[in-house]
Scaffold this active site. Structure first.
Site, mmCIF file in Angstrom:
data_model
loop_
_atom_site.group_PDB
_atom_site.id
_atom_site.type_symbol
_atom_site.label_atom_id
_atom_site.label_comp_id
_atom_site.label_asym_id
_atom_site.label_seq_id
_atom_site.Cartn_x
_atom_site.Cartn_y
_atom_site.Cartn_z
ATOM 1 N N HIS A 1 0.833 -1.203 0.000
ATOM 2 C CA HIS A 1 0.000 0.000 0.000
ATOM 3 C C HIS A 1 0.868 1.254 0.000
ATOM 4 C CE1 HIS A 1 -3.726 -2.293 1.628
ATOM 5 N NE2 HIS A 1 -3.731 -2.224 0.313
ATOM 6 N N GLU B 1 -5.878 -7.528 3.773
ATOM 7 C CA GLU B 1 -5.423 -8.647 4.611
ATOM 8 C C GLU B 1 -6.600 -9.300 5.339
ATOM 9 O OE1 GLU B 1 -2.197 -7.811 7.427
ATOM 10 O OE2 GLU B 1 -3.088 -9.313 8.757
#
Ligand code: SF4
Length: 315
Positions: free
Chosen positions: A41, A126
Site C-alpha cells: 500500500h 489482509e
C-alpha cells in the site's frame, strides 16, 4: 530545525520480499505482470511498478487467461487462488509469511470447531484474505463496542486473532474487553501484530515526546502508516501522513524546532530522503538518527523465483 530520524522505519522484510518478487517476475516473464491488489500500500511503489509494466487488478476476471499473476504481500483468500487456477493463470505468491501465519492459525482453529474473533479493519485486503480461509467461523471486530455486541454459540471454543498491522495499544484494549467478556478465550502463543509494526510504533512512542511535529511517510491506505500518525496525534503532536514532500507546506512547521520523521513499512527510503532534503532546503535542518531497535529479519522469495534470482545476482 533539528530532524530526529527514527530507526527502524520504512520497508519491512515482507515488503522487501514482495517488491523483489515483482521486480524479478517482471524481469523473468516480461510485462505485463498482473498483480492482485496493490503489491504494497504505497503510491510511489505502485506507480513505479506501473511504469515498468505491472497491472494492478481488483478481481481475477480482469486478468487474461494464461497470464502471469502475483499475489500481493497482504495475502489472498482460497477463493481467489481457486479463481486464478480456474483461469489457468501462472500465479506466484508474494504473501508475507507473517500474514500466512495468521491464515494458518485461522484454519487450525476453524478445523477444531472454534469461533474465531478477528480484530482488524473491515475491508482491508489482509482481513478479506484471512476471513476467506474460514468465512463461516470468523467474526470481525474493530473496537470494544463490537466486542460488546458479539453473540457466540459456544464460549468454551473461542479464539482471537489480529490483523498484522494494528495499533498495539488499540488491539490490547479490544483484547482486554474480549477477556473480560470471554475469560476462556484462546489466542496463538505468539503475537499476530508483526515485529515491524510493533518496532515502528515503539520508536514513535519513545521519540515523539521530545519533538514539535511528527512526519510519517506512507500512503493514506497503508494501515501501519496510519497507526503511526495516530500514535503521534494521540500524544498531542501535529502529525502528518504524507506520500512525499509535495504534500507538505511551510505552515506545517511554524514554530517547530524539532521534527520526528519516520516511515510506514511500505514507504521507500527515497521518499524519506526527499522529505529530509525539503526540510534542509527550507529550514536549514540538521539530522540525527535515533536507533531504537535493530532489525535483521529477512524472508525468502517465492520458490519459483529463487533460481532466477540467483542467476540475476550472479551476472
Ligand atoms: Fe509482513 Fe508486517 Fe511487513 Fe505486513 S508490515 S508485510 S505483516 S512484516
Amino acid at each position: 530545525m533539528k530532524i530526529i530520524l527514527a530507526a527502524p522505519r520504512g520497508f519491512c522484510a515482507g515488503v522487501n520480499m514482495a517488491i523483489d518478487s515483482l521486480d524479478l517476475t517482471l524481469q523473468k516473464f516480461g510485462p505485463p505482470v498482473y498483480v492482485y491488489h496493490e503489491i504494497v500500500h504505497n503510491q510511489y511503489v505502485v506507480n513505479t511498478f506501473r511504469d515498468k509494466g505491472a497491472v494492478f487488478v481488483n478481481t481475477i476476471d480482469e486478468v487474461p487467461e494464461g497470464s502471469v499473476l502475483l499475489f500481493s504481500a497482504h495475502g489472498v483468500s482460497p477463493q481467489v487462488r481457486e479463481a486464478a487456477r480456474a483461469r489457468n493463470l501462472n500465479a506466484l505468491d508474494a504473501t508475507c509469511p507473517l500474514v500466512t501465519k495468521v491464515h494458518l492459525e485461522a484454519i487450525k482453529y476453524a478445523k477444531a470447531g472454534y469461533t474465531i474473533i478477528l480484530i482488524g479493519h473491515d475491508g482491508h485486503d489482509e482481513v478479506i484474505g484471512t476471513m476467506g480461509e474460514a468465512p463461516e467461523a470468523i467474526l470481525l471486530v474493530e473496537d470494544e463496542e463490537d466486542v460488546d455486541k458479539l453473540e457466540v454459540k459456544d464460549e468454551s471454543k473461542l479464539a482471537y486473532l489480529t490483523q498484522t498491522t494494528l495499533s498495539v495499544d488499540d488491539a490490547n484494549r479490544v483484547i482486554r474487553r474480549l477477556r473480560e467478556r470471554f475469560p476462556h478465550i484462546e489466542s496463538p502463543p505468539k503475537d499476530d501484530i508483526c515485529y515491524a509494526t510493533q518496532n515502528r510504533q515503539e520508536a514513535v512512542r519513545i521519540l515523539s515526546d521530545d519533538v514539535d511535529v511528527v512526519v510519517v511517510l506512507g500512503s493514506q491506505n497503508s494501515s501501519n502508516s496510519q497507526r503511526l500518525r495516530e500514535l503521534a496525534a494521540d500524544d498531542g503532536k501535529p502529525a502528518y501522513l504524507i506520500d512525499g514532500p509535495a504534500d507538505l507546506s511551510i505552515e506545517n512547521f511554524s514554530n517547530a524546532s524539532t521534527v520526528l520523521i519516520t516511515a510506514g513499512a511500505s514507504a521507500p527510503e527515497s521518499v524519506v530522503q526527499a522529505t529530509i532534503d525539503w526540510l534542509v532546503e527550507h529550514f536549514d535542518a540538521t539530522v540525527e538518527v535515533k536507533q531504537i531497535r535493530e532489525e535483521s529479519v529477512q524472508f525468502p522469495l517465492p520458490k519459483p523465483l529463487r533460481a532466477f534470482a540467483a542467476e540475476v545476482r550472479a551476472k
